[in-house]
Design a protein around this motif. Structure first.
Motif, PDB file in Angstrom:
ATOM      1  N   ALA A 104      -7.461   4.648   1.522  1.00  0.00           N
ATOM      2  CA  ALA A 104      -6.017   4.577   1.735  1.00  0.00           C
ATOM      3  C   ALA A 104      -5.341   3.757   0.623  1.00  0.00           C
ATOM      4  CB  ALA A 104      -5.717   3.967   3.106  1.00  0.00           C
ATOM      5  N   ASP A 105      -5.950   2.657   0.260  1.00  0.00           N
ATOM      6  CA  ASP A 105      -5.404   1.861  -0.850  1.00  0.00           C
ATOM      7  C   ASP A 105      -5.465   2.644  -2.158  1.00  0.00           C
ATOM      8  OD1 ASP A 105      -4.809  -0.260   0.742  1.00  0.00           O
ATOM      9  OD2 ASP A 105      -6.636  -1.381   0.303  1.00  0.00           O
ATOM     10  N   ASP A 106      -6.587   3.375  -2.381  1.00  0.00           N
ATOM     11  CA  ASP A 106      -6.715   4.162  -3.612  1.00  0.00           C
ATOM     12  C   ASP A 106      -5.581   5.170  -3.736  1.00  0.00           C
ATOM     13  OD1 ASP A 106      -8.996   2.750  -4.077  1.00  0.00           O
ATOM     14  OD2 ASP A 106     -10.387   4.378  -3.590  1.00  0.00           O
ATOM     15  N   MET A 107      -5.262   5.852  -2.644  1.00  0.00           N
ATOM     16  CA  MET A 107      -4.220   6.873  -2.694  1.00  0.00           C
ATOM     17  C   MET A 107      -2.832   6.268  -2.936  1.00  0.00           C
ATOM     18  SD  MET A 107      -5.639   9.789  -2.623  1.00  0.00           S
ATOM     19  CE  MET A 107      -6.884   9.021  -3.641  1.00  0.00           C
ATOM     20  N   VAL A 116      -2.251   3.802  -4.820  1.00  0.00           N
ATOM     21  CA  VAL A 116      -2.191   3.508  -6.254  1.00  0.00           C
ATOM     22  C   VAL A 116      -2.086   4.802  -7.058  1.00  0.00           C
ATOM     23  CG1 VAL A 116      -3.435   2.469  -8.186  1.00  0.00           C
ATOM     24  CG2 VAL A 116      -3.504   1.374  -5.948  1.00  0.00           C
ATOM     25  N   ILE A 117      -2.924   5.798  -6.728  1.00  0.00           N
ATOM     26  CA  ILE A 117      -3.006   7.019  -7.537  1.00  0.00           C
ATOM     27  C   ILE A 117      -1.790   7.912  -7.341  1.00  0.00           C
ATOM     28  CG2 ILE A 117      -4.339   9.136  -7.888  1.00  0.00           C
ATOM     29  CD1 ILE A 117      -6.855   7.503  -7.176  1.00  0.00           C
ATOM     30  N   LEU A 118      -1.363   8.094  -6.088  1.00  0.00           N
ATOM     31  CA  LEU A 118      -0.266   9.031  -5.819  1.00  0.00           C
ATOM     32  C   LEU A 118       1.111   8.418  -6.032  1.00  0.00           C
ATOM     33  CD1 LEU A 118      -1.656  10.800  -2.627  1.00  0.00           C
ATOM     34  CD2 LEU A 118      -1.809  11.544  -5.010  1.00  0.00           C
ATOM     35  N   HIS A 119       1.251   7.126  -5.744  1.00  0.00           N
ATOM     36  CA  HIS A 119       2.571   6.509  -5.795  1.00  0.00           C
ATOM     37  C   HIS A 119       2.685   5.427  -6.869  1.00  0.00           C
ATOM     38  CE1 HIS A 119       3.364   8.617  -2.058  1.00  0.00           C
ATOM     39  NE2 HIS A 119       2.278   8.058  -1.518  1.00  0.00           N
ATOM     40  N   GLY A 120       1.600   5.075  -7.516  1.00  0.00           N
ATOM     41  CA  GLY A 120       1.658   4.060  -8.559  1.00  0.00           C
ATOM     42  C   GLY A 120       1.889   2.662  -8.044  1.00  0.00           C
ATOM     43  N   GLU A 121       1.662   2.434  -6.733  1.00  0.00           N
ATOM     44  CA  GLU A 121       1.872   1.115  -6.149  1.00  0.00           C
ATOM     45  C   GLU A 121       0.613   0.264  -6.325  1.00  0.00           C
ATOM     46  OE1 GLU A 121       2.982   1.426  -2.112  1.00  0.00           O
ATOM     47  OE2 GLU A 121       4.600   2.872  -2.472  1.00  0.00           O
ATOM     48  N   PRO A 122       0.686  -0.826  -7.041  1.00  0.00           N
ATOM     49  CA  PRO A 122      -0.507  -1.666  -7.206  1.00  0.00           C
ATOM     50  C   PRO A 122      -0.872  -2.369  -5.902  1.00  0.00           C
ATOM     51  CG  PRO A 122       1.392  -2.747  -8.180  1.00  0.00           C
ATOM     52  CD  PRO A 122       1.860  -1.380  -7.765  1.00  0.00           C
ATOM     53  N   VAL A 123      -2.149  -2.601  -5.726  1.00  0.00           N
ATOM     54  CA  VAL A 123      -2.656  -3.392  -4.603  1.00  0.00           C
ATOM     55  C   VAL A 123      -3.109  -4.726  -5.186  1.00  0.00           C
ATOM     56  CG1 VAL A 123      -4.428  -3.588  -2.835  1.00  0.00           C
ATOM     57  CG2 VAL A 123      -3.336  -1.372  -3.282  1.00  0.00           C
ATOM     58  N   ILE A 124      -2.481  -5.796  -4.732  1.00  0.00           N
ATOM     59  CA  ILE A 124      -2.734  -7.114  -5.338  1.00  0.00           C
ATOM     60  C   ILE A 124      -3.446  -8.011  -4.330  1.00  0.00           C
ATOM     61  CG2 ILE A 124      -1.717  -9.106  -6.492  1.00  0.00           C
ATOM     62  CD1 ILE A 124      -1.355  -6.522  -8.041  1.00  0.00           C
ATOM     63  N   ASN A 125      -4.609  -8.530  -4.736  1.00  0.00           N
ATOM     64  CA  ASN A 125      -5.342  -9.551  -3.976  1.00  0.00           C
ATOM     65  C   ASN A 125      -5.503  -9.173  -2.501  1.00  0.00           C
ATOM     66  OD1 ASN A 125      -5.555 -11.068  -6.305  1.00  0.00           O
ATOM     67  ND2 ASN A 125      -3.797 -12.363  -5.837  1.00  0.00           N
ATOM     68  N   ARG A 126      -5.912  -7.936  -2.245  1.00  0.00           N
ATOM     69  CA  ARG A 126      -6.186  -7.489  -0.882  1.00  0.00           C
ATOM     70  C   ARG A 126      -7.582  -7.937  -0.482  1.00  0.00           C
ATOM     71  NH1 ARG A 126      -4.879  -3.016   2.076  1.00  0.00           N
ATOM     72  NH2 ARG A 126      -2.763  -3.443   1.383  1.00  0.00           N
ATOM     73  N   ARG A 127      -7.701  -8.623   0.646  1.00  0.00           N
ATOM     74  CA  ARG A 127      -9.007  -9.037   1.133  1.00  0.00           C
ATOM     75  C   ARG A 127      -9.634  -7.889   1.916  1.00  0.00           C
ATOM     76  NH1 ARG A 127      -8.883 -15.362   3.215  1.00  0.00           N
ATOM     77  NH2 ARG A 127      -8.326 -16.289   1.193  1.00  0.00           N
ATOM     78  N   GLU A 128     -10.871  -7.551   1.557  1.00  0.00           N
ATOM     79  CA  GLU A 128     -11.550  -6.466   2.242  1.00  0.00           C
ATOM     80  C   GLU A 128     -13.028  -6.803   2.373  1.00  0.00           C
ATOM     81  OE1 GLU A 128     -10.655  -3.087  -0.125  1.00  0.00           O
ATOM     82  OE2 GLU A 128     -11.823  -3.734  -1.853  1.00  0.00           O
ATOM     83  N   LEU A 129     -13.573  -6.408   3.519  1.00  0.00           N
ATOM     84  CA  LEU A 129     -14.994  -6.629   3.786  1.00  0.00           C
ATOM     85  C   LEU A 129     -15.750  -5.364   3.408  1.00  0.00           C
ATOM     86  CD1 LEU A 129     -17.349  -8.248   4.944  1.00  0.00           C
ATOM     87  CD2 LEU A 129     -16.793  -7.308   7.201  1.00  0.00           C
ATOM     88  N   LEU A 153     -14.369  -9.274  -0.533  1.00  0.00           N
ATOM     89  CA  LEU A 153     -13.776  -9.166  -1.854  1.00  0.00           C
ATOM     90  C   LEU A 153     -12.277  -9.403  -1.779  1.00  0.00           C
ATOM     91  CD1 LEU A 153     -15.502  -5.980  -3.335  1.00  0.00           C
ATOM     92  CD2 LEU A 153     -16.083  -8.357  -3.763  1.00  0.00           C
ATOM     93  N   GLU A 154     -11.747 -10.033  -2.829  1.00  0.00           N
ATOM     94  CA  GLU A 154     -10.305 -10.109  -3.027  1.00  0.00           C
ATOM     95  C   GLU A 154      -9.993  -9.148  -4.168  1.00  0.00           C
ATOM     96  OE1 GLU A 154      -7.583 -13.825  -2.550  1.00  0.00           O
ATOM     97  OE2 GLU A 154      -8.195 -13.724  -4.638  1.00  0.00           O
ATOM     98  N   THR A 155      -9.440  -7.974  -3.809  1.00  0.00           N
ATOM     99  CA  THR A 155      -9.371  -6.851  -4.731  1.00  0.00           C
ATOM    100  C   THR A 155      -7.959  -6.602  -5.213  1.00  0.00           C
ATOM    101  OG1 THR A 155     -11.266  -5.814  -3.661  1.00  0.00           O
ATOM    102  CG2 THR A 155      -9.860  -4.392  -4.989  1.00  0.00           C
ATOM    103  N   THR A 156      -7.858  -6.285  -6.510  1.00  0.00           N
ATOM    104  CA  THR A 156      -6.610  -5.818  -7.124  1.00  0.00           C
ATOM    105  C   THR A 156      -6.875  -4.438  -7.719  1.00  0.00           C
ATOM    106  OG1 THR A 156      -5.785  -8.039  -7.609  1.00  0.00           O
ATOM    107  CG2 THR A 156      -4.926  -6.232  -8.953  1.00  0.00           C
ATOM    108  N   LYS A 157      -6.000  -3.476  -7.385  1.00  0.00           N
ATOM    109  CA  LYS A 157      -6.122  -2.113  -7.906  1.00  0.00           C
ATOM    110  C   LYS A 157      -4.832  -1.748  -8.621  1.00  0.00           C
ATOM    111  CE  LYS A 157      -9.176  -0.686  -4.112  1.00  0.00           C
ATOM    112  NZ  LYS A 157      -9.384   0.264  -3.000  1.00  0.00           N
ATOM    113  N   LEU A 158      -4.968  -1.254  -9.852  1.00  0.00           N
ATOM    114  CA  LEU A 158      -3.822  -0.905 -10.674  1.00  0.00           C
ATOM    115  C   LEU A 158      -3.951   0.539 -11.133  1.00  0.00           C
ATOM    116  CD1 LEU A 158      -3.721  -4.104 -12.913  1.00  0.00           C
ATOM    117  CD2 LEU A 158      -2.332  -3.640 -10.895  1.00  0.00           C
TER     118      LEU A 158
END
Length: 922
Positions: free
Chosen positions: A448-451, A453-466, A477-482
């Motif tokens: 869901a986070d990948d989409m 970023v890819i479809l809407h260009g919205e970055p995901v900043i410092n999202r905590r995920e197990l 992980l504390e993840t950032t996706k651009l």
């Protein structure tokens, strides 16, 4: 369906697409070979030498571009035509196609494609291949036609800069330029200012799509006059993959006679073009002799044309190997290979050589195109090194780094990411989505986070995920996706960076737990900054002192001072903690209500990451009751020690009484003898007294003398004069002996001081020997070897006397055990004192039975004894060790031999070993 005997290699990681292509192409009568990846494709191309290769661009590991690059670098495979296939929209555009063509691709087929599109692409490529071969066979003829038509304007311009690389003489004459100006001009300068920019852009677009453009243009001659020309603009992709040229041909519509003139001068034009070429050109006859070499070839090879013309290339040898400078094997078809060359001047270079057979004047010739690719090879190696370095850095990063395409498939994963996914190699994850690598619940959230970023260009900043991989590994992980964009700004995927915060979260949980522990701790906690200002106190501190955190925050701990501590204590405290060491001690402080209390404190400095002290932490415990109990215990211990001494004296009482009775016996006997002697002498004394008091001494003298003589005979005066002084001496000796025993008893039984005092060890030993005489005198002789120069030793005299008594009694018992019940001889007890540096050594030796080896490691244990019941309590040596080691900071050891005796070795320090009393800031 036609049968052409054509072999086609299909390279694609998608098995379904390979099967589809195989079915379509096989129906056309073509033989199809399949390869599931680029590496396998290279191997099968080398094995089967197919007529055509269809290759997918996006594949795990080596992609289509890498496959094409490897193919073109292989001399045996570089001539194979390749059609690249891709479904990536960004690569289908002009930029992607241009990149493919620059690498040597022959065509570009977008996915998805129809059956007709695939068949037409293959047929078209095969047709162009046949045309290409025909073109090469007639290569020299085409050159001659161009030169014969040199009355037309012929220009070559580099793409994309449009800088003119060549303008033929007809063009120079037309525009009035000199040859030196050509390199400073662009194609737009040649076409003139009359051509609008949008029109020129449209022409270039047509050339890019169709390969050429034809039309009419107006050029400007040297006088500024318009010259109408029939213009042709074509694009040429260099076989060397390094350069793309635009070729412009302009036919002057005013003077057709220039064509004939150009045909007559074709040979001159050819040489002019060849002379201006940047690549080396060498023309050989069919027999192999060199008939032409342009200046570029001379410069590249470092030799003159006159030294080569008329000779075969193999006759020109390389200095480094002695082999031909280059091997021009006249095999049919085009040949391209790379070889190292060492010029006569010693310079080494990498040479790319392309050999093409042509026919000139009906005779076979060969044209060799030479290009110096040394700089290109160095750049390629540098780029490869930089790529390796970049990958090494990415793999060395402590973060999870990965790249995904538009379908959220992994195209790159560093080592940290592979570890999180539970994979060993990158090949295990490339081309896969999170659904292939992670449990569905975890993958759904990540996808869901990948989409986004890819479809809407919205970055995901410092999202905590197990992240839970399929092997059960867990990682927070504390993840950032651009979004990842191409040169046109289109999103082609994403870049993800994840920081492993598992340890951080665990530490955070521990800190919360520690915070609760401190809050609920039964020990008072006080934290100050480096200047001693209070920043925190826990509830227990408030209970102890009555001060709340709000009342003491910013205050100095001196608010707790009672004023009854030695200032030196605080100076020593601050010296310790400012020196980075831990301070421990006791302080007498004052509560908020004025009540005094004792606290046990431990203060430690806290350092920052640079090692500088930035805080102090004090742990405090109210020990008022404990200290009172300790003082009471100390008093009781003193009383207990005194009682133990008295008990020892009681045990020695019979012997001491015997020791006193012996001298008292002859003191009494001698006293009675003196009494009797005095009675006997009393008559004589009375007669002398009468004589002295007589009024007529002369008349009574004779009578008194007779009386004196009689009395003297009765008293045995001679005997008394001899024995009475002896009896008096014996009596005084007895009194002195009793006095010595009593004094020794008094000194031994004295409770002593609680503090160590300088003590004469020799005197203390003599006193103990005297008190214990009755214990040893029947079984042993006592030998004292005491150093008269021994300095005073800091010790507790009473405690030391008790230890020495225990050792002497043990020695006497050991000797008695060895001698038996009816001894005929005595043993020996030897006590020796010596100074050993900063220590005083006391040795107590006996000639007893020795200590059995089986019990030597237990002799100092409390209540351990080998003596029969009623003779030993098992506390003697335990007390000795406690006194010497624990209370005096000394050592105790022993040497023993069964059947020969034992020596106990005591060592006492000459300096006080007491720990300094330490305290905390108040």
């Amino acid at each position: 369906m036609e049968k052409e005997g054509i072999t086609i290699l299909v390279v694609d990681d998608d098995p379904s697409l390979r099967k589809l292509a195989q079915r379509i192409l096989s129906q056309q009568g073509w033989q199809v070979i399949e390869a599931e990846d680029a590496v396998t494709g290279i191997e099968k191309a080398r094995e089967h030498r197919p007529d055509l290769i269809l290759c997918d661009v996006q594949m795990p590991g080596l992609d289509g571009f890498g496959f094409l690059r490897e193919l073109r670098q292989s001399p045996a495979l570089q001539h194979l035509p390749v059609i690249l296939m891709t479904g990536d929209e960004s690569l289908v555009r002009l930029g992607g196609q241009r990149q493919a063509m620059d690498l040597g691709a022959d065509d570009f087929l977008p996915k998805p494609f129809t059956v007709a599109q695939l068949v037409n692409a293959v047929r078209g490529r095969m047709e162009r291949l046949r045309q290409h071969q025909t073109c090469f066979a007639d290569h020299e003829h085409r050159w001659k036609v161009i030169l014969d038509a040199s009355n037309d304007v012929v220009a070559l311009a580099e793409a994309p800069s449009l800088r003119l690389a060549y303008l033929n003489p007809a063009g120079l004459r037309l525009v009035g330029w000199s040859e030196t100006e050509v390199a400073q001009r662009r194609l737009t300068d040649l076409l003139g200012p009359d051509l609008p920019g949008p029109v020129f852009a449209e022409i270039l677009s047509t050339v890019a799509e169709a390969g050429q453009w034809r039309g009419q243009l107006k050029l400007r001659d040297g006088a500024g006059q318009a010259v109408p020309v029939a213009a042709t603009l074509v694009v040429h992709h260099s076989d060397a993959r390094a350069t793309t040229f635009y070729a412009f041909i302009g036919h002057d519509l005013r003077e057709r006679k220039r064509i004939e003139h150009a045909l007559q001068d074709s040979e001159a034009r050819f040489r002019t073009i060849a002379a201006a070429a940047m690549d080396g050109i060498v023309v050989l006859e069919g027999s192999g002799e060199v008939v032409f070499m342009n200046p570029a070839a001379e410069q590249i090879l470092g030799i003159k044309a006159v030294d080569v013309l008329g000779r075969r290339p193999e006759q020109v040898l390389r200095p480094d190997t002695g082999k031909p400078l280059f091997d021009l094997d006249a095999r049919p078809g085009s040949l391209r290979f790379e070889c190292p060359v060492q010029r006569p001047d010693g310079r080494r270079l990498d040479l790319e050589l392309r050999l093409s057979p042509v026919e000139l004047d009906g005779r076979p010739h060969s044209v060799a195109i030479l290009r110096d690719i040394t700089e290109q090879q160095n750049l390629t190696r540098q780029l490869q090194q930089e790529r390796i370095l970049l990958r090494t850095l990415i793999d060395a990063l402590p973060y999870n780094v990965y790249v995904k395409d538009r379908l959220a498939r992994k195209t790159l994963a560093n080592k940290a990411d592979l570890k999180a996914l539970g994979a060993e190699t990158e090949a295990e994850v490339l081309g896969k989505t999170d659904y292939d690598l992670l449990p569905r619940t975890v993958a759904a959230s990540c996808y869901a986070d990948d989409m986004r970023v890819i479809l809407h260009g919205e970055p995901v900043i410092n999202r905590r995920e197990l992240i839970i991989n399929r092997a059960g590994g867990r990682q927070w992980l504390e993840t950032t996706k651009l979004p990842l964009r191409d040169e046109t700004g289109q999103i082609v995927g994403l870049v993800g960076i994840g920081r492993d915060i598992t340890a951080y979260l665990e530490t955070e949980a521990k800190l919360r737990m520690l915070s609760q522990v401190i809050e609920q701790s039964p020990t008072g906690v006080l934290i100050t900054d480096a200047e001693g200002r209070i920043e925190y106190v826990n509830p227990r501190f408030t209970e102890m002192t009555g001060y709340t955190l709000e009342e003491v925050r910013g205050q100095n701990p001196r608010i707790l001072k009672s004023g009854k501590m030695d200032p030196a204590v605080y100076r020593e405290l601050w010296t310790t903690i400012l020196g980075g060491r831990i301070w421990r001690g006791e302080l007498l402080n004052r509560k908020k209500n004025g009540e005094l209390y004792w606290e046990q404190a431990l203060i430690t400095p806290i350092r920052d990451e640079l090692g500088r002290i930035n805080h102090f932490v004090a742990l405090k415990e109210d020990i008022t009751e404990l200290r009172n109990a300790r003082e009471e215990r100390n008093r009781m211990e003193i009383q207990l020690r005194q009682a133990q001494k008295m008990e020892a004296i009681g045990q020695l009482a019979a012997g001491i009484a015997h020791e006193i009775n012996t001298p008292m016996q002859y003191v009494g006997d001698n006293t009675r003898f003196v009494q009797d002697a005095f009675q006997q002498m009393s008559g004589l004394l009375q007669t002398i007294r009468s004589l002295l008091s007589s009024s007529d001494p002369a008349r009574a003298c004779e009578q008194l003398i007779e009386e004196l003589l009689r009395r003297a005979r009765e008293a045995d005066l001679e005997y008394l004069l001899e024995e009475v002084p002896r009896a008096i001496d014996q009596t005084l000796q007895g009194v002195e002996r009793v006095t010595k025993i009593v004094r020794a008893m008094k000194e031994f039984a004295h409770p002593g001081s609680a503090q160590k005092t300088p003590t004469d060890i020799n005197h203390a030993i003599e006193t103990t020997v005297t008190v214990s005489r009755n214990e040893w005198k029947y079984v042993a002789d006592m030998e004292l070897d005491l150093d008269p120069n021994l300095p005073p030793v800091p010790c507790l005299p009473g405690e030391f006397n008790q230890a020495m008594l225990n050792l002497i009694v043990n020695a006497a018992h050991a000797i008695a055990d060895r001698l038996g019940h009816h001894p005929t001889t005595k043993g020996r007890i030897t006590i020796q004192t010596r100074r050993q540096g900063a220590w005083v050594e006391i040795r107590v030796s006996d000639t007893g039975c020795g200590i059995p080896e089986a019990i030597r490691d237990r002799i100092f244990e409390p209540f351990f004894t080998t003596k029969p019941v009623g003779r030993g309590s098992g506390q003697g040596l335990t007390i000795v060790r406690n006194v010497i080691v624990d209370k005096h900071g000394g050592t105790i050891d022993f040497e023993t031999e069964v059947g020969r005796g034992t020596t106990f070795i005591l060592r006492l320090p000459l300096q006080k070993q007491e720990q300094k009393q330490k305290t905390t800031p108040a």
